[in-house]
Write a protein that holds these residues in place. Structure first.
Motif, PDB file in Angstrom:
ATOM      1  N   ILE A 172       0.849  -1.198   0.000  1.00  0.00           N
ATOM      2  CA  ILE A 172       0.000   0.000   0.000  1.00  0.00           C
ATOM      3  C   ILE A 172       0.879   1.241   0.000  1.00  0.00           C
ATOM      4  CG2 ILE A 172      -1.738   1.280   1.281  1.00  0.00           C
ATOM      5  CD1 ILE A 172      -2.751  -1.309  -0.061  1.00  0.00           C
ATOM      6  N   ARG A 173       1.969   1.177   0.747  1.00  0.00           N
ATOM      7  CA  ARG A 173       2.917   2.295   0.770  1.00  0.00           C
ATOM      8  C   ARG A 173       3.501   2.523  -0.621  1.00  0.00           C
ATOM      9  NH1 ARG A 173       5.134   0.871   5.289  1.00  0.00           N
ATOM     10  NH2 ARG A 173       6.911  -0.266   4.468  1.00  0.00           N
ATOM     11  N   PHE A 174       3.742   1.453  -1.363  1.00  0.00           N
ATOM     12  CA  PHE A 174       4.262   1.570  -2.729  1.00  0.00           C
ATOM     13  C   PHE A 174       3.293   2.351  -3.609  1.00  0.00           C
ATOM     14  CE2 PHE A 174       4.578  -0.033  -7.087  1.00  0.00           C
ATOM     15  CZ  PHE A 174       5.922   0.156  -7.360  1.00  0.00           C
ATOM     16  N   ASP A 175       1.997   2.018  -3.530  1.00  0.00           N
ATOM     17  CA  ASP A 175       1.002   2.733  -4.325  1.00  0.00           C
ATOM     18  C   ASP A 175       0.924   4.195  -3.919  1.00  0.00           C
ATOM     19  OD1 ASP A 175       0.362   0.371  -5.605  1.00  0.00           O
ATOM     20  OD2 ASP A 175      -1.544   0.063  -4.561  1.00  0.00           O
ATOM     21  N   GLY A 176       0.875   4.449  -2.612  1.00  0.00           N
ATOM     22  CA  GLY A 176       0.775   5.828  -2.147  1.00  0.00           C
ATOM     23  C   GLY A 176       1.961   6.667  -2.571  1.00  0.00           C
ATOM     24  N   ARG A 177       3.135   6.071  -2.509  1.00  0.00           N
ATOM     25  CA  ARG A 177       4.353   6.790  -2.917  1.00  0.00           C
ATOM     26  C   ARG A 177       4.323   7.118  -4.405  1.00  0.00           C
ATOM     27  NH1 ARG A 177       9.866   4.027  -3.932  1.00  0.00           N
ATOM     28  NH2 ARG A 177      11.182   5.819  -4.441  1.00  0.00           N
ATOM     29  N   LYS A 178       3.893   6.159  -5.231  1.00  0.00           N
ATOM     30  CA  LYS A 178       3.780   6.409  -6.664  1.00  0.00           C
ATOM     31  C   LYS A 178       2.805   7.545  -6.940  1.00  0.00           C
ATOM     32  CE  LYS A 178       3.363   3.246  -9.799  1.00  0.00           C
ATOM     33  NZ  LYS A 178       2.893   2.031 -10.521  1.00  0.00           N
ATOM     34  N   ALA A 179       1.672   7.520  -6.260  1.00  0.00           N
ATOM     35  CA  ALA A 179       0.629   8.512  -6.524  1.00  0.00           C
ATOM     36  C   ALA A 179       1.075   9.914  -6.121  1.00  0.00           C
ATOM     37  CB  ALA A 179      -0.651   8.122  -5.796  1.00  0.00           C
ATOM     38  N   ILE A 180       1.584  10.069  -4.907  1.00  0.00           N
ATOM     39  CA  ILE A 180       1.937  11.412  -4.450  1.00  0.00           C
ATOM     40  C   ILE A 180       3.192  11.921  -5.161  1.00  0.00           C
ATOM     41  CG2 ILE A 180       3.390  10.741  -2.483  1.00  0.00           C
ATOM     42  CD1 ILE A 180       0.795  13.612  -2.586  1.00  0.00           C
ATOM     43  N   GLY A 181       4.075  11.010  -5.544  1.00  0.00           N
ATOM     44  CA  GLY A 181       5.284  11.430  -6.244  1.00  0.00           C
ATOM     45  C   GLY A 181       5.023  11.957  -7.636  1.00  0.00           C
TER      46      GLY A 181
END
Length: 309
Positions: free
Chosen positions: A218-227
């Protein structure tokens, strides 16, 4: 709690990370080109689809859905923005155009017609991209305390720009969120304190912060999105909405918004030729702080009724 998938598969849920208020309606899972997405469905009638922002989930709408479901069908997805239940495909496009495409794909996959999309916080930024890039899936758009052409993305008040900066590294991104393990940090202005005027229920807050703290996928998805966010996306979308007006737009704004100033919204509404209605005694999360006011305005916008001053 057991979630239902679109194929009838029962999905066991961990209440520590995945609890959703039953008031949102039945939980379902649909597989889109970008991967699996969970959503809740309640009510019948004209369709409302709700888009939340970064590091929150469908629970943001838990207080307004029961007020609207007698007259509307309320579809409330968990977007892959760091507080969701199931990760999307590893290679999914989670840039702003990618999230907008995911929302459009959801509308198509569920066979929804004449949809009113309501977007709050960065959900409104994504909503503008849906209206600009995929207007055929919408009947109208309601923007609620979100990025305008005058706002940065992430917004600069409160230090939210740090979210994108730390996303450059998995290590710094993970480290940034560790203070959220402490309940007292939830009211800091650079976490949720400038988004919700009044404290949010602990169980809801845990549904927001625990996934990014405990689940690497989930952290991977969130990082991709906000980045991937950038104001260039919203400014381009706004220019096209102003010039072409592909769908009717309405604005519902927090009167005391610290993050997305009301004056910005007023100027944007004038350029769009769109009505703007304010929610008193509220910060950005109008559905959290003033659900009755917010629900009344959303309902009126969805059927193009006059809402009064």
């Amino acid at each position: 709690m057991i979630a239902k998938s679109s194929g009838g598969r029962a999905v066991a849920a961990d209440p520590t990370n995945t609890w959703r208020d039953p008031a949102l309606g039945e939980p379902h899972e649909v597989r889109l080109p970008s991967g699996p997405v969970r959503y809740h469905d309640r009510g019948t009638g004209p369709v409302l689809v709700f888009a939340h922002g970064y590091l929150v989930n469908a629970n943001l709408w838990r207080k307004v859905v029961p007020l609207l479901a007698e007259d509307f069908r309320c579809v409330t997805p968990d977007l892959p923005l760091g507080a969701h239940v199931v990760p999307v495909n590893r290679a999914a496009d989670l840039s702003p155009p990618g999230i907008a495409r995911l929302l459009a794909d959801l509308v198509r996959e569920l066979g929804l017609d004449d949809v009113t999309l309501i977007g709050n916080d960065s959900g409104g930024a994504y909503g503008q991209l849906v209206a600009a890039n995929h207007p055929e899936v919408l009947g109208r758009l309601v923007l609620s305390s979100c990025e305008t052409p005058e706002d940065t993305w992430p917004p600069s008040p409160g230090g939210f720009g740090l979210l994108k900066a730390t996303a450059a590294s998995a290590v710094t991104y993970r480290a940034l969120y560790q203070p959220l393990r402490l309940r007292r940090t939830w009211r800091w202005r650079n976490t949720y304190g400038w988004l919700a005027k009044y404290p949010v229920d602990d169980r809801v807050m845990n549904s927001y912060v625990r996934p990014v703290l405990t689940r690497p996928e989930i952290r991977f998805d969130g990082r991709k999105a906000i980045g991937a966010v950038s104001a260039r996306y919203t400014r381009d979308a706004a220019e096209r909405l102003i010039r072409r007006r592909p769908v009717p737009v309405r604005l519902v704004w927090a009167a005391e918004d610290h993050v997305f100033p009301l004056e910005h919204a007023k100027r944007y509404a004038t350029k769009l030729g769109a009505p703007l209605h304010t929610v008193a005694d509220s910060y950005t999360y109008v559905t959290e702080d003033q659900p009755a006011q917010a629900a009344k305005l959303i309902a009126a916008c969805a059927v193009d009724r006059e809402t009064g001053p």
